[in-house]
Design a protein around this motif. Structure first.
Motif, mmCIF file in Angstrom:
data_model
loop_
_atom_site.group_PDB
_atom_site.id
_atom_site.type_symbol
_atom_site.label_atom_id
_atom_site.label_comp_id
_atom_site.label_asym_id
_atom_site.label_seq_id
_atom_site.Cartn_x
_atom_site.Cartn_y
_atom_site.Cartn_z
ATOM 1 N N GLY A 51 46.458 59.973 42.220
ATOM 2 C CA GLY A 51 46.869 61.348 41.917
ATOM 3 C C GLY A 51 47.690 61.388 40.657
ATOM 4 N N PRO A 52 47.812 62.554 40.043
ATOM 5 C CA PRO A 52 48.579 62.674 38.811
ATOM 6 C C PRO A 52 50.078 62.488 39.016
ATOM 7 N N VAL A 53 50.633 62.985 40.105
ATOM 8 C CA VAL A 53 52.029 62.672 40.409
ATOM 9 C C VAL A 53 52.039 61.787 41.643
ATOM 10 N N PRO A 54 52.385 60.506 41.430
ATOM 11 C CA PRO A 54 52.267 59.553 42.532
ATOM 12 C C PRO A 54 53.377 59.730 43.573
ATOM 13 N N MET A 55 53.142 59.175 44.724
ATOM 14 C CA MET A 55 54.192 59.097 45.740
ATOM 15 C C MET A 55 55.335 58.269 45.175
ATOM 16 N N GLN A 56 56.543 58.726 45.384
ATOM 17 C CA GLN A 56 57.695 57.977 44.886
ATOM 18 C C GLN A 56 58.120 56.941 45.919
ATOM 19 N N LEU A 57 57.963 55.666 45.551
ATOM 20 C CA LEU A 57 58.474 54.613 46.425
ATOM 21 C C LEU A 57 59.940 54.401 46.093
ATOM 22 N N THR A 58 60.622 53.614 46.919
ATOM 23 C CA THR A 58 62.024 53.323 46.642
ATOM 24 C C THR A 58 62.164 52.630 45.288
ATOM 25 N N VAL A 59 63.123 53.102 44.498
ATOM 26 C CA VAL A 59 63.404 52.445 43.229
ATOM 27 C C VAL A 59 64.636 51.572 43.419
ATOM 28 N N ARG A 60 64.471 50.276 43.193
ATOM 29 C CA ARG A 60 65.610 49.369 43.365
ATOM 30 C C ARG A 60 66.481 49.352 42.121
ATOM 31 N N CYS A 61 67.792 49.341 42.327
ATOM 32 C CA CYS A 61 68.730 49.270 41.206
ATOM 33 C C CYS A 61 68.504 47.961 40.450
ATOM 34 N N PRO A 62 68.243 48.032 39.142
ATOM 35 C CA PRO A 62 67.998 46.796 38.394
ATOM 36 C C PRO A 62 69.275 45.976 38.195
ATOM 37 N N GLN A 63 70.437 46.593 38.461
ATOM 38 C CA GLN A 63 71.695 45.852 38.319
ATOM 39 C C GLN A 63 72.013 45.036 39.570
ATOM 40 N N CYS A 64 72.056 45.719 40.732
ATOM 41 C CA CYS A 64 72.504 45.028 41.952
ATOM 42 C C CYS A 64 71.391 44.850 42.973
ATOM 43 N N GLY A 65 70.226 45.434 42.735
ATOM 44 C CA GLY A 65 69.095 45.234 43.641
ATOM 45 C C GLY A 65 69.086 46.159 44.843
ATOM 46 N N SER A 66 70.078 47.045 44.960
ATOM 47 C CA SER A 66 70.140 47.927 46.131
ATOM 48 C C SER A 66 69.012 48.962 46.099
ATOM 49 N N PRO A 67 68.423 49.263 47.259
ATOM 50 C CA PRO A 67 67.423 50.341 47.315
ATOM 51 C C PRO A 67 68.086 51.712 47.492
ATOM 52 N N ASP A 68 69.418 51.749 47.583
ATOM 53 C CA ASP A 68 70.138 53.004 47.824
ATOM 54 C C ASP A 68 70.390 53.704 46.488
ATOM 55 N N THR A 69 69.340 54.321 45.947
ATOM 56 C CA THR A 69 69.418 54.917 44.613
ATOM 57 C C THR A 69 68.921 56.347 44.674
ATOM 58 N N ARG A 70 69.271 57.144 43.677
ATOM 59 C CA ARG A 70 68.715 58.504 43.631
ATOM 60 C C ARG A 70 68.461 58.938 42.187
ATOM 61 N N GLU A 71 67.567 59.903 42.061
ATOM 62 C CA GLU A 71 67.200 60.397 40.738
ATOM 63 C C GLU A 71 68.219 61.438 40.264
ATOM 64 N N LEU A 72 68.730 61.274 39.052
ATOM 65 C CA LEU A 72 69.616 62.286 38.468
ATOM 66 C C LEU A 72 68.802 63.306 37.690
ATOM 67 N N SER A 73 67.833 62.815 36.934
ATOM 68 C CA SER A 73 67.004 63.710 36.142
ATOM 69 C C SER A 73 65.639 63.084 35.938
ATOM 70 N N ARG A 74 64.595 63.911 36.090
ATOM 71 C CA ARG A 74 63.231 63.421 35.948
ATOM 72 C C ARG A 74 62.947 62.987 34.503
ATOM 73 N N PHE A 75 63.727 63.517 33.581
ATOM 74 C CA PHE A 75 63.484 63.221 32.174
ATOM 75 C C PHE A 75 64.687 62.469 31.606
ATOM 76 N N GLY A 76 64.450 61.298 31.020
ATOM 77 C CA GLY A 76 65.544 60.441 30.575
ATOM 78 C C GLY A 76 65.595 60.274 29.072
ATOM 79 N N SER A 77 66.058 59.087 28.654
ATOM 80 C CA SER A 77 66.343 58.866 27.237
ATOM 81 C C SER A 77 65.080 58.828 26.379
ATOM 82 N N THR A 78 63.937 58.566 26.984
ATOM 83 C CA THR A 78 62.669 58.649 26.254
ATOM 84 C C THR A 78 61.652 59.334 27.162
ATOM 85 N N ALA A 79 60.514 59.697 26.581
ATOM 86 C CA ALA A 79 59.499 60.438 27.339
ATOM 87 C C ALA A 79 59.066 59.686 28.591
#
Lengths: 160, 267
Positions: free
Chosen positions: A112-140
């Motif tokens: 599908g064009p907008v995929p199911m969002q799986l858990t995003v792991r924190c690249p710093q500490c590895g925790s799966p307890d993360t949340r989206e602040l904004s769909r659009f970030g520092s680059t497209a």
């Protein structure tokens, strides 16, 4: 000099992405293929990540400069739109490089064009307890996330 | 270059002649100008959005649209074969030569007006590109296949905000209702069909076919928070023929000024 396709491809693949310099355009999947024509002319086919990605012009110039450094002067860069780039083209090595540098790699793009969002792991500490602040970030291609465990914000390459 | 003093009747007639001679160019300009003009409008939000994340989001959406417009304008210029590139088409056409719908040229209004337009337009563009992927024209199909994935994010972004504002405070709800009222007269033009579309056959997508799937998406978002698209007290049309409101003139003046004052300038 005899220019082999594999040789030119290796050189071009190492050109870093200007906005995410920890990853080469080979691992990013932006380098589609390299063709050495009968007269020795080299054609490098690139595919843009997003339609409006402003890095494409820089990547084009960097590819030509890098090839020239390696003695390949008769070269041309072409942009190929189809099939469209997908984050599924990012290699396992590319994903590991992103994670090492604090950028959460994308999940599978799926059909599908907008995929199911799986858990995003924190690249710093590895925790799966993360949340989206904004769909659009520092680059497209990135979204802005934050980790509820270590409280650090981080970029996440959106599945596309 | 045509004289800027030519009267509008002549200019309009010129445009219709071109459209008949080169339907693919005309159709591609419609797609390109919608994206280009909305991109310019969204860019006006940068540094003025309600929060920093929205500055970034709207800038990114504008950038996606600009990328789509550039690919389409380049293709229109190549197909036309008169030596016009993307810059010539973006910066050196006057308002009567633009083919965008009136919706995208309307001033931004407040954030709720912009989000109402984003929801309506992104939902339209999503259904359009989704079908254009199967176009008999390979370039249009390739641009659409790439763009539809980007527009899916635009549509979702707008839907989130419309829900948030519609379901927020009394003030935010009032503004969201007013936002939908403000853009409603310009919605129907999106789905107008004409001879050009039938002439192009399997190359083009018939806008009339988009209305039903578009409405299904937009209504679902609105019903969720007890909103609805009002019945329009009037409808405005004419953009596809180059008949625009004065808002487009000011937009183009800002967008084109530098290139026209300093042709070929780069940095």
């Amino acid at each position: 000099m005899v220019t082999s396709t594999a040789h030119v491809r290796r050189i071009a693949a190492e050109v870093p992405d200007p906005e995410m310099p920890m990853i080469g355009i080979g691992d990013l999947g932006v380098l589609r293929d390299v063709v050495v024509e009968d007269d020795g002319r080299v054609v490098v086919n690139l595919t843009p990540t997003y339609s409006g990605c402003p890095a494409m012009e820089a990547i084009r110039a960097d590819v030509l400069a890098r090839l020239a450094e390696h003695g390949v002067h008769d070269a041309e860069v072409r942009l190929v739109l189809a099939p469209a780039w997908s984050t599924d083209r990012i290699t396992p090595a590319g994903r590991a490089a992103l994670r090492r540098h604090g950028i959460a790699p994308p999940g599978p793009a799926g059909s599908g064009p907008v995929p199911m969002q799986l858990t995003v792991r924190c690249p710093q500490c590895g925790s799966p307890d993360t949340r989206e602040l904004s769909r659009f970030g520092s680059t497209a291609c990135k979204a802005l996330w934050t980790c509820s465990a270590c409280h650090e914000p981080f970029d996440h390459v959106k599945a596309l | 270059m045509r004289s800027g003093n030519a009267n509008s009747g002549t200019r309009w007639a010129d445009a219709e002649l071109t459209a008949r001679a080169q339907p693919l160019v005309e159709y591609t300009l419609r797609l390109a100008d919608d994206a280009l003009v909305l991109s310019q409008r969204l860019g006006e939000w940068i540094t003025r959005a309600p929060e920093l994340e929205e500055d970034v989001a709207l800038a990114n959406i504008a950038l996606d649209l600009l990328g789509q417009a550039r690919a389409l304008l380049t293709y229109a210029g190549q197909t036309e074969g008169a030596g016009r590139d993307e810059d010539a088409l973006a910066y050196l056409r006057d308002d009567r030569e633009f083919r965008n719908v009136l919706l995208v040229e309307q001033p931004n209004g407040d954030f709720a007006v912009t989000m109402a337009r984003q929801l309506v337009f992104a939902a339209y563009q999503y259904e359009l590109y989704d079908r254009l992927r199967a176009s008999a024209d390979q370039t249009l199909a390739a641009v659409a296949a790439k763009a539809v994935k980007e527009v899916a994010y635009h549509r979702e972004h707008a839907a989130l905000w419309v829900r948030r504002l519609g379901d927020g405070t009394d003030e935010s709800r009032l503004r969201m209702v007013a936002g939908l009222d403000a853009i409603r007269p310009f919605v129907d033009e999106l789905f107008d069909t004409d001879d050009l579309i039938s002439q192009l056959g399997a190359v083009a997508v018939d806008p009339a076919d988009l209305r039903e799937p578009w409405a299904a998406y937009v209504d679902a978002v609105l019903i969720d928070v007890g909103l609805e698209l009002p019945d329009p007290d009037h409808t405005a049309r004419g953009g596809r023929l180059g008949l625009h409101g004065e808002a487009l003139g000011y937009l183009l003046a800002e967008m084109q000024h530098l290139h026209r004052s300093h042709p070929g300038a780069s940095w």
